[in-house]
Design a protein around this motif. Structure first.
Motif, PDB file in Angstrom:
ATOM      1  N   ALA A 215       0.840  -1.189   0.000  1.00 33.12           N
ATOM      2  CA  ALA A 215       0.000   0.000   0.000  1.00 33.12           C
ATOM      3  C   ALA A 215       0.880   1.245   0.000  1.00 33.12           C
ATOM      4  N   GLU A 218       2.134   6.403   2.941  1.00 37.83           N
ATOM      5  CA  GLU A 218       1.398   7.163   3.962  1.00 37.83           C
ATOM      6  C   GLU A 218       0.414   6.281   4.717  1.00 37.83           C
ATOM      7  N   ILE A 219      -0.144   5.276   4.027  1.00 37.13           N
ATOM      8  CA  ILE A 219      -1.051   4.345   4.697  1.00 37.13           C
ATOM      9  C   ILE A 219      -0.267   3.465   5.663  1.00 37.13           C
ATOM     10  N   ARG A 222       0.670   5.445   8.728  1.00 36.23           N
ATOM     11  CA  ARG A 222      -0.444   5.700   9.638  1.00 36.23           C
ATOM     12  C   ARG A 222      -0.790   4.453  10.441  1.00 36.23           C
ATOM     13  N   THR A 241       1.706  -5.132   3.897  1.00 35.79           N
ATOM     14  CA  THR A 241       0.467  -4.756   3.218  1.00 35.79           C
ATOM     15  C   THR A 241       0.549  -5.127   1.749  1.00 35.79           C
ATOM     16  N   THR A 243      -2.245  -4.543  -1.977  1.00 35.46           N
ATOM     17  CA  THR A 243      -3.515  -4.023  -2.465  1.00 35.46           C
ATOM     18  C   THR A 243      -4.078  -4.951  -3.530  1.00 35.46           C
ATOM     19  N   ILE A 248      -7.296  -3.223   0.816  1.00 39.00           N
ATOM     20  CA  ILE A 248      -5.940  -3.220   1.355  1.00 39.00           C
ATOM     21  C   ILE A 248      -5.846  -4.376   2.335  1.00 39.00           C
ATOM     22  N   TYR A 280      -9.404   2.734   7.573  1.00 37.47           N
ATOM     23  CA  TYR A 280      -9.430   2.253   6.193  1.00 37.47           C
ATOM     24  C   TYR A 280     -10.524   1.198   6.071  1.00 37.47           C
ATOM     25  N   ALA A 283     -10.218  -2.291   4.416  1.00 41.33           N
ATOM     26  CA  ALA A 283      -9.034  -3.090   4.761  1.00 41.33           C
ATOM     27  C   ALA A 283      -9.432  -4.458   5.310  1.00 41.33           C
TER      28      ALA A 283
END
Length: 294
Positions: A215, A218-219, A222, A241, A243, A248, A280, A283
């Motif tokens: 991902a 920035e994701i 976070r 992670t 996608t 996600i 999210y 997710a």
């Protein structure tokens, strides 16, 4: 996390509206191209034909990706969105190259290609722009309510389509008013460049998703920040992670105090998972619990 029934209906309504508008636009622009012979309209027509394919694939992806996981697809069906996008990107590229070659030939020709029925063409393209604006407004509302990335991406694509449409109107007006027929070819070349750029972005994004790319940073940052400060979490590692379509997938190992009860450890992991999903909503989160070794 799956969409609820109301969100699914909104997503489907946006997909159906997109397909319906694309069909109307293709029909209108086919007539306008026949009446005027304008390459700028041909570029806009190709873009609308691409929109029809993209909208149809997007609607199919919304329907198919909403299917729950099964024995053959344990992680769901959302990768169909990326497969569809890759095919769409190839189609867009071929269409753009064909338009660019035709426009370049006209631009270099010593015999300028005269346009016809400019007034009717302008009317058709203005109606096309109005329909497109209405669709974009509805898609924006649905995207805000559901967070569906397919709808949001389709909306952005239609926003981009407004430029070739407005360019075709300008080319027809200049040809009618001043006899500047070559402006049509220039507008078509610009539209082809925009189409190629969009196809590249769509294709690269789809390729990365199919190759299980992580991902956006920035994701990841976070999610790491949430885990780092979560009560009861002594540390974490192996945050991974990937996608697939709008989803996600997140895997995370958290380190917990081994002296606490299993119920307490489970509640820490469960509450952390809920918070990540709140941040999210699409997710899929798996959290592994490890004993903190200090």
């Amino acid at each position: 996390m799956s969409y609820n029934d109301a969100q699914t209906r909104l997503n489907l309504s946006a997909g159906l509206a997109s397909v319906s508008v694309a069909i109307v636009l293709v029909g209108m622009k086919l007539w306008a191209l026949w009446a005027t012979g304008a390459l700028s309209i041909a570029a806009s027509l190709a873009d609308s034909a691409m929109d029809l394919l993209i909208s149809g694939a997007g609607l199919g992806a919304i329907i198919y990706a909403a299917r729950p996981a099964d024995d053959d697809h344990a992680f769901g069906h959302s990768s169909v969105e990326d497969l569809a996008s890759l095919g769409q990107a190839l189609f867009v590229s071929v269409s753009a190259i064909a338009i660019a070659i035709a426009a370049g030939g006209r631009l270099l020709s010593q015999e300028p290609q005269a346009l016809a029925a400019e007034g009717a063409g302008i009317l058709v393209m203005a109606l096309s722009a109005t329909l497109t604006l209405g669709l974009v407004a509805w898609q924006a509302r649905v995207a805000r309510k559901t967070g569906n990335k397919v709808v949001a991406a389709d909306m952005l694509h239609y926003v981009g389509d407004l430029l070739p449409t407005i360019g075709a109107i300008l080319a027809l007006w200049l040809s009618s008013r001043f006899g500047w027929a070559k402006v049509d070819s220039i507008v078509a070349l610009i539209a082809a460049a925009i189409m190629l750029r969009g196809a590249g972005q769509i294709g690269v994004s789809a390729w990365h998703a199919l190759m299980d790319r992580a991902a956006p940073q920035e994701i990841i940052d976070r999610i790491a920040g949430i885990a780092r400060t979560w009560p009861g979490v002594m540390g974490f590692h192996d945050l991974k992670t990937r996608t697939a379509g709008a989803k996600i997938f997140v895997q995370l190992h958290i380190e917990l105090d081994g002296a606490q009860s299993l119920d307490a450890a489970h509640e820490i992991a469960a509450s952390l998972k809920r918070t990540i999903i709140e941040a999210y909503p699409q997710a899929e989160v798996i959290i592994h619990k490890d004993v903190w070794r200090g």
